[in-house]
Each structure stands twice: as C-alpha cells, then as structure tokens.
Design a protein around this motif. Sequence first.
Motif, PDB file in Angstrom:
ATOM      1  N   VAL A  94       0.856  -1.183   0.000  1.00 22.57           N
ATOM      2  CA  VAL A  94       0.000   0.000   0.000  1.00 22.57           C
ATOM      3  C   VAL A  94       0.891   1.232   0.000  1.00 22.57           C
ATOM      4  CG1 VAL A  94      -1.780   1.273   1.262  1.00 22.57           C
ATOM      5  CG2 VAL A  94      -1.799  -1.237   1.253  1.00 22.57           C
ATOM      6  N   GLU A  95       0.619   2.150  -0.896  1.00 21.09           N
ATOM      7  CA  GLU A  95       1.460   3.343  -0.999  1.00 21.09           C
ATOM      8  C   GLU A  95       0.605   4.582  -1.155  1.00 21.09           C
ATOM      9  OE1 GLU A  95       4.437   3.058  -3.982  1.00 21.09           O
ATOM     10  OE2 GLU A  95       5.386   4.958  -3.459  1.00 21.09           O
ATOM     11  N   GLU A  96       0.872   5.575  -0.305  1.00 20.49           N
ATOM     12  CA  GLU A  96       0.155   6.847  -0.348  1.00 20.49           C
ATOM     13  C   GLU A  96       0.988   7.897  -1.067  1.00 20.49           C
ATOM     14  OE1 GLU A  96      -0.273   5.194   3.954  1.00 20.49           O
ATOM     15  OE2 GLU A  96       1.337   5.604   2.530  1.00 20.49           O
ATOM     16  N   ARG A 141      -5.353  16.593  -2.175  1.00 24.18           N
ATOM     17  CA  ARG A 141      -5.916  15.309  -2.592  1.00 24.18           C
ATOM     18  C   ARG A 141      -4.882  14.229  -2.341  1.00 24.18           C
ATOM     19  NH1 ARG A 141      -9.684  12.950  -6.381  1.00 24.18           N
ATOM     20  NH2 ARG A 141      -8.737  11.365  -7.714  1.00 24.18           N
ATOM     21  N   LEU A 142      -5.253  13.276  -1.529  1.00 25.26           N
ATOM     22  CA  LEU A 142      -4.380  12.141  -1.251  1.00 25.26           C
ATOM     23  C   LEU A 142      -4.783  10.960  -2.133  1.00 25.26           C
ATOM     24  CD1 LEU A 142      -4.253  12.191   2.660  1.00 25.26           C
ATOM     25  CD2 LEU A 142      -2.839  13.444   1.031  1.00 25.26           C
ATOM     26  N   SER A 143      -3.781  10.220  -2.557  1.00 25.02           N
ATOM     27  CA  SER A 143      -4.017   9.029  -3.372  1.00 25.02           C
ATOM     28  C   SER A 143      -3.386   7.822  -2.701  1.00 25.02           C
ATOM     29  CB  SER A 143      -3.417   9.209  -4.771  1.00 25.02           C
ATOM     30  OG  SER A 143      -3.982  10.315  -5.434  1.00 25.02           O
ATOM     31  N   CYS A 144      -3.982   6.689  -2.929  1.00 25.59           N
ATOM     32  CA  CYS A 144      -3.462   5.448  -2.363  1.00 25.59           C
ATOM     33  C   CYS A 144      -3.664   4.330  -3.374  1.00 25.59           C
ATOM     34  CB  CYS A 144      -4.194   5.118  -1.071  1.00 25.59           C
ATOM     35  SG  CYS A 144      -3.813   3.494  -0.375  1.00 25.59           S
ATOM     36  N   ALA A 145      -2.631   3.524  -3.518  1.00 21.23           N
ATOM     37  CA  ALA A 145      -2.717   2.387  -4.431  1.00 21.23           C
ATOM     38  C   ALA A 145      -2.265   1.121  -3.719  1.00 21.23           C
ATOM     39  CB  ALA A 145      -1.857   2.624  -5.665  1.00 21.23           C
ATOM     40  N   ALA A 146      -3.049   0.074  -3.872  1.00 21.00           N
ATOM     41  CA  ALA A 146      -2.702  -1.239  -3.336  1.00 21.00           C
ATOM     42  C   ALA A 146      -2.217  -2.106  -4.486  1.00 21.00           C
ATOM     43  CB  ALA A 146      -3.907  -1.871  -2.661  1.00 21.00           C
ATOM     44  N   ALA A 187      -1.437  16.034  10.391  1.00 17.43           N
ATOM     45  CA  ALA A 187      -1.177  14.672  10.876  1.00 17.43           C
ATOM     46  C   ALA A 187      -0.461  13.892   9.782  1.00 17.43           C
ATOM     47  CB  ALA A 187      -2.483  13.960  11.230  1.00 17.43           C
ATOM     48  N   VAL A 188      -0.012  12.711  10.131  1.00 17.45           N
ATOM     49  CA  VAL A 188       0.411  11.747   9.122  1.00 17.45           C
ATOM     50  C   VAL A 188      -0.817  10.942   8.736  1.00 17.45           C
ATOM     51  CG1 VAL A 188       1.883   9.782   8.572  1.00 17.45           C
ATOM     52  CG2 VAL A 188       2.754  11.614  10.044  1.00 17.45           C
ATOM     53  N   TYR A 189      -1.091  10.892   7.466  1.00 15.78           N
ATOM     54  CA  TYR A 189      -2.259  10.196   6.964  1.00 15.78           C
ATOM     55  C   TYR A 189      -1.837   8.844   6.400  1.00 15.78           C
ATOM     56  CZ  TYR A 189      -5.253  14.234   7.586  1.00 15.78           C
ATOM     57  OH  TYR A 189      -5.996  15.254   8.147  1.00 15.78           O
ATOM     58  N   TYR A 190      -2.521   7.806   6.877  1.00 18.32           N
ATOM     59  CA  TYR A 190      -2.213   6.441   6.479  1.00 18.32           C
ATOM     60  C   TYR A 190      -3.380   5.848   5.696  1.00 18.32           C
ATOM     61  CZ  TYR A 190       1.435   6.662  10.053  1.00 18.32           C
ATOM     62  OH  TYR A 190       2.520   7.004  10.806  1.00 18.32           O
ATOM     63  N   CYS A 191      -3.039   5.160   4.646  1.00 19.30           N
ATOM     64  CA  CYS A 191      -4.036   4.410   3.890  1.00 19.30           C
ATOM     65  C   CYS A 191      -3.992   2.956   4.346  1.00 19.30           C
ATOM     66  CB  CYS A 191      -3.706   4.485   2.407  1.00 19.30           C
ATOM     67  SG  CYS A 191      -4.793   3.519   1.329  1.00 19.30           S
ATOM     68  N   ASN A 192      -5.143   2.329   4.404  1.00 12.96           N
ATOM     69  CA  ASN A 192      -5.133   0.902   4.692  1.00 12.96           C
ATOM     70  C   ASN A 192      -6.205   0.194   3.890  1.00 12.96           C
ATOM     71  OD1 ASN A 192      -7.568   1.331   6.205  1.00 12.96           O
ATOM     72  ND2 ASN A 192      -7.028  -0.398   7.510  1.00 12.96           N
ATOM     73  N   THR A 193      -6.019  -1.097   3.755  1.00 13.79           N
ATOM     74  CA  THR A 193      -7.003  -1.910   3.061  1.00 13.79           C
ATOM     75  C   THR A 193      -7.219  -3.190   3.848  1.00 13.79           C
ATOM     76  OG1 THR A 193      -7.575  -3.037   0.993  1.00 13.79           O
ATOM     77  CG2 THR A 193      -5.249  -2.956   1.571  1.00 13.79           C
ATOM     78  N   TRP A 196      -1.183  -1.714   5.636  1.00 16.07           N
ATOM     79  CA  TRP A 196      -1.033  -0.271   5.824  1.00 16.07           C
ATOM     80  C   TRP A 196       0.079   0.277   4.955  1.00 16.07           C
ATOM     81  CZ3 TRP A 196      -4.076   2.612   9.152  1.00 16.07           C
ATOM     82  CH2 TRP A 196      -4.887   1.894  10.038  1.00 16.07           C
ATOM     83  N   GLY A 197      -0.096   1.531   4.563  1.00 14.43           N
ATOM     84  CA  GLY A 197       0.975   2.234   3.906  1.00 14.43           C
ATOM     85  C   GLY A 197       1.904   2.865   4.929  1.00 14.43           C
ATOM     86  N   GLN A 198       2.930   3.534   4.431  1.00 15.32           N
ATOM     87  CA  GLN A 198       3.925   4.157   5.302  1.00 15.32           C
ATOM     88  C   GLN A 198       3.475   5.519   5.814  1.00 15.32           C
ATOM     89  OE1 GLN A 198       6.931   2.739   6.372  1.00 15.32           O
ATOM     90  NE2 GLN A 198       5.840   0.963   5.557  1.00 15.32           N
ATOM     91  N   GLY A 199       2.468   6.089   5.194  1.00 13.96           N
ATOM     92  CA  GLY A 199       1.955   7.373   5.644  1.00 13.96           C
ATOM     93  C   GLY A 199       2.481   8.533   4.831  1.00 13.96           C
TER      94      GLY A 199
END
Length: 122
Positions: A4-6, A19-24, A92-98, A112-115
């Motif tokens: 997972v990467e933000e 705009r935050l993006s996240c890809a799994a 904050a540090v924003y984390y993506c998760n799936t 989880w991503g690294q944030g």
Amino acid sequence: QVQVEESGGGLVQRGGSLRLSCAASKRSLFNIKTMGWHRQVPGKPRELVAVITSSGNPNYADSVKGRFTISGDYAKGVVFLQMTSLKPEDTAVYYCNTKGSLPGVTATLEYWGQGTQVTVAA
C-alpha cells in the motif's frame, strides 16, 4: 504480500485543499473489502478519517464530514481522499489501509501504507 502506498501530502494554508491518493499493489488474489484513511499525530492514537466499502458506501469521522470526500476504484485497487477547507487540526500523518481476504485464509487481512504528512499552516 499486498503493498500500500500513499501520495499527495504536503503543506497547505488554512482553508486550502489537498488530494491524497493510495494504491494497493501485488494484490492479484486479494479480495478488497474496505479501503480507508486514518491519521495520527504524535502522542495520540491513530484515528479513522474515512473508509469506503466495496459496495461504495463511505463513512467519515465527524470532524471531517462535509469537508473530506473519499472515493475509490476497487477494481484498480485505488482510493482517494479529497480534503477541502483544511484546518490546522487536520495536521497529521495520513495512512491508507485496506482490509480483505485471500483464498483459503479465514482471517481478515489488513495492510497499511507508510503514511504521508499533511501540514496545515494557521
């Protein structure tokens, strides 16, 4: 192993937008159930910001309702967080998760991503 990467964090002035993006990735057999965003500031627990289910239903923390919008394309394994009317307290540090499942595995798996850092200047 699902990765997972933000991306998309940065510094913005009060009232601005990001705009935050996240890809799994590496998820060929992973059946996504939810994708979402959490955030954490030093000394405090990580908190849910927004999550979207595979059926497209979003849920938001009360503190961001009306300002943040989550969207995603599970077929592509991506989720976005459009943040508007940003406040210093959104820093904050924003984390993506799936969360999801793999064939033959009973337990729900979570990755989880690294944030990515979001800083809102007063």
